[in-house]
Design a protein around this motif. Structure first.
Motif, mmCIF file in Angstrom:
data_model
loop_
_atom_site.group_PDB
_atom_site.id
_atom_site.type_symbol
_atom_site.label_atom_id
_atom_site.label_comp_id
_atom_site.label_asym_id
_atom_site.label_seq_id
_atom_site.Cartn_x
_atom_site.Cartn_y
_atom_site.Cartn_z
ATOM 1 N N ILE A 198 36.968 6.308 44.537
ATOM 2 C CA ILE A 198 36.983 5.238 45.645
ATOM 3 C C ILE A 198 35.029 4.834 46.201
ATOM 4 N N SER A 199 35.114 3.943 46.389
ATOM 5 C CA SER A 199 33.864 3.143 46.565
ATOM 6 C C SER A 199 33.637 3.401 48.340
ATOM 7 N N ILE A 200 31.919 4.354 48.749
ATOM 8 C CA ILE A 200 32.143 4.299 50.106
ATOM 9 C C ILE A 200 30.638 3.807 49.736
ATOM 10 N N GLY A 201 29.692 3.355 50.988
ATOM 11 C CA GLY A 201 28.674 3.167 50.994
ATOM 12 C C GLY A 201 28.135 3.833 51.616
ATOM 13 N N THR A 202 26.388 3.885 51.088
ATOM 14 C CA THR A 202 25.686 4.822 51.665
ATOM 15 C C THR A 202 25.903 4.869 53.261
ATOM 16 N N ILE A 212 25.850 -14.983 51.448
ATOM 17 C CA ILE A 212 25.352 -14.131 52.883
ATOM 18 C C ILE A 212 24.143 -14.463 53.223
ATOM 19 N N ALA A 213 22.921 -14.314 54.459
ATOM 20 C CA ALA A 213 22.382 -14.274 54.715
ATOM 21 C C ALA A 213 21.166 -13.744 54.655
ATOM 22 N N ALA A 214 20.846 -12.535 54.237
ATOM 23 C CA ALA A 214 20.612 -11.912 53.869
ATOM 24 C C ALA A 214 19.216 -12.479 52.322
ATOM 25 N N PRO A 215 18.112 -12.833 52.413
ATOM 26 C CA PRO A 215 17.565 -13.252 51.438
ATOM 27 C C PRO A 215 17.508 -12.680 49.803
ATOM 28 N N LEU A 216 18.017 -13.365 49.159
ATOM 29 C CA LEU A 216 17.849 -12.952 47.966
ATOM 30 C C LEU A 216 16.668 -11.834 47.259
ATOM 31 N N PRO A 217 14.788 -12.046 48.062
ATOM 32 C CA PRO A 217 14.333 -11.146 47.203
ATOM 33 C C PRO A 217 14.889 -9.407 47.653
ATOM 34 N N LEU A 218 15.268 -9.682 49.087
ATOM 35 C CA LEU A 218 15.120 -7.851 49.781
ATOM 36 C C LEU A 218 16.260 -8.002 48.977
ATOM 37 N N GLN A 219 17.869 -8.564 48.567
ATOM 38 C CA GLN A 219 18.813 -8.449 47.767
ATOM 39 C C GLN A 219 18.054 -7.531 46.705
ATOM 40 N N THR A 220 17.127 -8.368 46.040
ATOM 41 C CA THR A 220 16.946 -8.045 44.555
ATOM 42 C C THR A 220 16.290 -6.560 44.490
ATOM 43 N N ILE A 273 27.441 4.610 40.517
ATOM 44 C CA ILE A 273 26.471 3.672 41.783
ATOM 45 C C ILE A 273 26.588 2.412 41.740
ATOM 46 N N GLY A 274 27.098 2.509 43.065
ATOM 47 C CA GLY A 274 27.683 1.136 43.555
ATOM 48 C C GLY A 274 28.435 1.368 44.611
ATOM 49 N N GLU A 275 29.064 -0.079 45.235
ATOM 50 C CA GLU A 275 28.905 -1.089 44.582
ATOM 51 C C GLU A 275 27.453 -1.813 44.910
ATOM 52 N N CYS A 276 26.499 -2.254 44.212
ATOM 53 C CA CYS A 276 25.599 -2.665 44.362
ATOM 54 C C CYS A 276 25.426 -4.246 44.028
ATOM 55 N N GLY A 277 24.317 -4.479 44.404
ATOM 56 C CA GLY A 277 24.585 -6.340 43.294
ATOM 57 C C GLY A 277 23.421 -6.763 44.456
ATOM 58 N N LEU A 278 24.154 -8.595 43.600
ATOM 59 C CA LEU A 278 23.561 -9.563 44.758
ATOM 60 C C LEU A 278 24.606 -10.752 44.919
ATOM 61 N N ASP A 279 24.486 -11.239 46.320
ATOM 62 C CA ASP A 279 25.317 -12.402 47.142
ATOM 63 C C ASP A 279 24.508 -13.939 48.121
ATOM 64 N N LYS A 280 25.053 -14.781 46.985
ATOM 65 C CA LYS A 280 24.259 -15.530 47.507
ATOM 66 C C LYS A 280 25.109 -15.736 48.952
ATOM 67 N N PRO A 299 24.460 -5.351 48.978
ATOM 68 C CA PRO A 299 23.834 -6.441 49.394
ATOM 69 C C PRO A 299 24.677 -6.687 51.220
ATOM 70 N N TRP A 300 25.507 -6.565 51.296
ATOM 71 C CA TRP A 300 25.784 -7.301 52.666
ATOM 72 C C TRP A 300 25.825 -6.164 53.623
ATOM 73 N N TYR A 301 25.246 -4.869 53.514
ATOM 74 C CA TYR A 301 24.476 -3.826 54.279
ATOM 75 C C TYR A 301 23.265 -3.413 54.613
ATOM 76 N N LEU A 302 22.261 -4.344 53.829
ATOM 77 C CA LEU A 302 21.107 -4.512 53.645
ATOM 78 C C LEU A 302 20.010 -4.417 55.753
ATOM 79 N N ASP A 303 21.246 -4.653 57.117
ATOM 80 C CA ASP A 303 20.694 -4.956 57.917
ATOM 81 C C ASP A 303 20.953 -3.311 58.618
ATOM 82 N N ARG A 304 22.137 -2.420 58.043
ATOM 83 C CA ARG A 304 22.758 -1.293 58.813
ATOM 84 C C ARG A 304 21.558 -0.344 57.806
ATOM 85 N N GLU A 305 20.651 -0.688 56.442
ATOM 86 C CA GLU A 305 20.169 0.784 56.602
ATOM 87 C C GLU A 305 19.077 0.466 55.289
#
Length: 233
Positions: free
Chosen positions: A33-37, A92-100, A83-90, A56-62
């Motif tokens: 089961i995939s669970i976000g932090t 979405i609005a979150a800046p790629l450097p923040l995602q990286t 560990i995950g899911e984690c990664g990169l998503d172009k 990466p979708w939830y970088l604005d939440r935590e």
């Protein structure tokens, strides 16, 4: 028969392995089961295996450091397998450097804990491959979940040591996933339901037909892959 989180149960060759889903819903299936932090409270309700990560979708939440502390705190739980899911998503609005930055921090933690990564990647495979190439001693298995790329991309990823996990896209015969599956080495292959309203046995049946295998053989290989990647067996 429900397969519980019992090491003895992992020897059952007739089990379906679902390495990435969002709710428990199948019998005779070993699920992760995939669970976000940000939803760490859900861990207490899990009776089976799970993965834990900052999507990466939830970088604005935590913030990343809070997420890493939560993962580290859960790392002694034998039911935490990845560990995950984690990664990169172009897309979405979150800046790629923040995602990286968030992604590479989770890569480092996965290496420390000796656990595989379950990776979400959208339109950022070049960047993902570059990160993999620049990661020293990257023995930790990296698994692209929900892969739906073309065979050329699949070959590039496999050549760089990735595993590929295929899901409901296989049920669409004209999808890239269906074509890519046929060229994926069976020892680099996983199957999943993700959030789709489809059964894991339907995905196995479709994959087996595409690969020219009987379902029992595909289940046995999937179990072998699971033990090797997630249990270091």
């Amino acid at each position: 028969m429900k397969i519980e989180s019992d090491p003895e149960a992992l020897s059952l060759a007739d089990a379906y392995i679902d390495i990435h889903c969002h709710q428990t819903r199948a019998n005779q299936t070993l699920e992760i089961i995939s669970i976000g932090t940000q939803d760490i409270d859900l861990v207490a309700a899990q009776k089976g295996f799970y993965s834990l990560g900052l999507h990466p979708w939830y970088l604005d939440r935590e913030d990343t450091q809070t997420a890493l502390m939560k993962i580290s705190a859960a790392s002694q739980d034998p039911k935490l397998l990845a560990i995950g899911e984690c990664g990169l998503d172009k897309a979405i609005a979150a800046p790629l450097p923040l995602q990286t930055a968030a992604f590479t921090s989770q890569i480092d933690l996965a290496k420390q804990l000796g656990k595989p990564l379950i990776i979400h990647c959208v339109r950022a495979f070049n960047e993902l491959i570059q990160i993999k190439k620049s990661t020293p001693n990257a023995e930790t298995p990296w698994i692209i979940h929900g892969f739906n790329g073309n065979p050329t991309l699949a070959g590039q990823l496999i050549g760089h040591g990735f595993y590929l996990s295929f899901g409901a896209a296989l049920l669409h015969p004209r999808s890239h996933a269906a074509e890519a599956l046929r060229g994926t080495p069976i020892d680099r292959l996983f199957l999943e339901t993700d959030a789709a309203k489809v059964s894991i046995d339907a995905i196995y049946a479709t994959a087996a037909k595409m690969l020219g295998l009987d379902i029992a053989t595909l289940r046995q290989q999937s179990l072998s892959n699971f033990k090797r990647v997630f249990l270091n067996d």
